[in-house]
Design a protein around this motif. Structure first.
Motif, PDB file in Angstrom:
ATOM      1  N   TYR A 173       0.807  -1.224   0.000  1.00 28.25           N
ATOM      2  CA  TYR A 173       0.000   0.000   0.000  1.00 28.25           C
ATOM      3  C   TYR A 173       0.841   1.275   0.000  1.00 28.25           C
ATOM      4  O   TYR A 173       0.347   2.346  -0.329  1.00 28.25           O
ATOM      5  N   LEU A 174       2.094   1.152   0.384  1.00 30.47           N
ATOM      6  CA  LEU A 174       2.963   2.322   0.440  1.00 30.47           C
ATOM      7  C   LEU A 174       3.649   2.597  -0.898  1.00 30.47           C
ATOM      8  O   LEU A 174       4.244   3.643  -1.079  1.00 30.47           O
ATOM      9  N   ILE A 175       3.555   1.665  -1.808  1.00 28.60           N
ATOM     10  CA  ILE A 175       4.220   1.778  -3.106  1.00 28.60           C
ATOM     11  C   ILE A 175       3.344   2.618  -4.027  1.00 28.60           C
ATOM     12  O   ILE A 175       2.248   2.210  -4.388  1.00 28.60           O
ATOM     13  N   LYS A 176       3.832   3.770  -4.413  1.00 27.43           N
ATOM     14  CA  LYS A 176       3.041   4.682  -5.234  1.00 27.43           C
ATOM     15  C   LYS A 176       3.633   4.927  -6.613  1.00 27.43           C
ATOM     16  O   LYS A 176       2.959   5.444  -7.488  1.00 27.43           O
ATOM     17  N   THR A 177       4.902   4.574  -6.819  1.00 27.55           N
ATOM     18  CA  THR A 177       5.559   4.853  -8.103  1.00 27.55           C
ATOM     19  C   THR A 177       6.148   3.566  -8.675  1.00 27.55           C
ATOM     20  O   THR A 177       6.344   2.573  -7.960  1.00 27.55           O
ATOM     21  N   TYR A 178       6.475   3.615  -9.959  1.00 27.40           N
ATOM     22  CA  TYR A 178       7.107   2.456 -10.600  1.00 27.40           C
ATOM     23  C   TYR A 178       8.479   2.164 -10.002  1.00 27.40           C
ATOM     24  O   TYR A 178       8.867   1.011  -9.840  1.00 27.40           O
ATOM     25  N   ASP A 179       9.236   3.207  -9.653  1.00 24.39           N
ATOM     26  CA  ASP A 179      10.551   2.997  -9.038  1.00 24.39           C
ATOM     27  C   ASP A 179      10.409   2.283  -7.696  1.00 24.39           C
ATOM     28  O   ASP A 179      11.178   1.368  -7.385  1.00 24.39           O
ATOM     29  N   GLN A 180       9.422   2.693  -6.898  1.00 20.98           N
ATOM     30  CA  GLN A 180       9.188   2.027  -5.612  1.00 20.98           C
ATOM     31  C   GLN A 180       8.762   0.577  -5.824  1.00 20.98           C
ATOM     32  O   GLN A 180       9.183  -0.318  -5.082  1.00 20.98           O
ATOM     33  N   LEU A 181       7.948   0.334  -6.844  1.00 19.13           N
ATOM     34  CA  LEU A 181       7.512  -1.030  -7.151  1.00 19.13           C
ATOM     35  C   LEU A 181       8.707  -1.887  -7.561  1.00 19.13           C
ATOM     36  O   LEU A 181       8.872  -3.013  -7.085  1.00 19.13           O
ATOM     37  N   ARG A 182       9.548  -1.358  -8.425  1.00 17.97           N
ATOM     38  CA  ARG A 182      10.736  -2.084  -8.874  1.00 17.97           C
ATOM     39  C   ARG A 182      11.616  -2.451  -7.676  1.00 17.97           C
ATOM     40  O   ARG A 182      12.101  -3.583  -7.575  1.00 17.97           O
ATOM     41  N   PHE A 218       2.261 -10.178  -7.085  1.00 16.31           N
ATOM     42  CA  PHE A 218       2.465  -8.949  -6.309  1.00 16.31           C
ATOM     43  C   PHE A 218       2.099  -7.729  -7.150  1.00 16.31           C
ATOM     44  O   PHE A 218       1.399  -6.823  -6.682  1.00 16.31           O
ATOM     45  N   VAL A 219       2.548  -7.702  -8.404  1.00 20.00           N
ATOM     46  CA  VAL A 219       2.235  -6.583  -9.299  1.00 20.00           C
ATOM     47  C   VAL A 219       0.731  -6.488  -9.520  1.00 20.00           C
ATOM     48  O   VAL A 219       0.151  -5.397  -9.488  1.00 20.00           O
TER      49      VAL A 219
END
Length: 182
Positions: free
Chosen positions: A119-128, A142-143
């Motif tokens: 829930y804290l992941i807001k950007t593609y960089d954070q997701l990566r 997860f994605v």
């Protein structure tokens, strides 16, 4: 591969479930789970998987997205489980091969992943960065689960103050991706 998404969309039982879901949610002031949401989840999940270099089949993501909330016709609690049961029945009706059904069901069952980190992941960089800590086998799930949460436009919702989502889970800025249309 056959166009299973098209076959599903034309399936009478699928149409009946989607109609029932629309009727149940017609007065809902919070996020709805109609075709717009389903295609947004498919689109963001496929886009994010591409951006983050997670191996994926867009057709499987689309099919999973079309079916992941269908169990909400029986209520929100454990709708991932009811969605998986309904999805299995519908996929058998449209003759989806078993190996594809298994992959679709994996995504549906994982979409309610309650990992608060997601829930804290807001950007593609954070997701990566987050995916580095996820096993290779679980990355697409997860994605998919992240996309289901991230497509919500909390920043423009009129009911955000009443929403049960925590402030950290709410999406306060848009994320950009290309949307699929069937």
């Amino acid at each position: 591969m056959k166009n299973f998404a098209k076959l599903l969309k034309e399936n009478e039982d699928y149409k009946a479930y989607m109609k029932q879901l629309a009727e149940l949610e017609q007065d809902r002031k919070f996020c709805r789970h109609g075709e717009d949401h389903l295609m947004e989840v498919a689109s963001l999940a496929a886009w994010a998987a591409s951006v983050c270099r997670v191996p994926h089949d867009p057709d499987i993501i689309i099919l999973a997205a079309m079916l992941h909330d269908i169990g909400r016709v029986y209520g929100n609690a454990h709708h991932d489980e009811s969605s998986a049961k309904i999805a299995q029945e519908l996929m058998v009706q449209i003759r989806v091969p078993e190996d594809i059904r298994v992959r679709v069901l994996d995504l549906i069952e994982a979409h309610r992943n309650k990992d608060p980190k997601k829930y804290l992941i807001k950007t593609y960089d954070q997701l990566r960065d987050a995916l580095e800590e996820v096993s290779e086998v679980e990355r697409l799930a997860f994605v998919f689960a992240w996309a289901d949460n991230r497509v919500r436009n909390c920043y423009e919702c009129k009911a955000t103050a009443e929403c049960y989502w925590s402030e950290s889970r709410k999406n306060k800025e848009p994320i950009y991706y290309e949307v699929f249309y069937l």
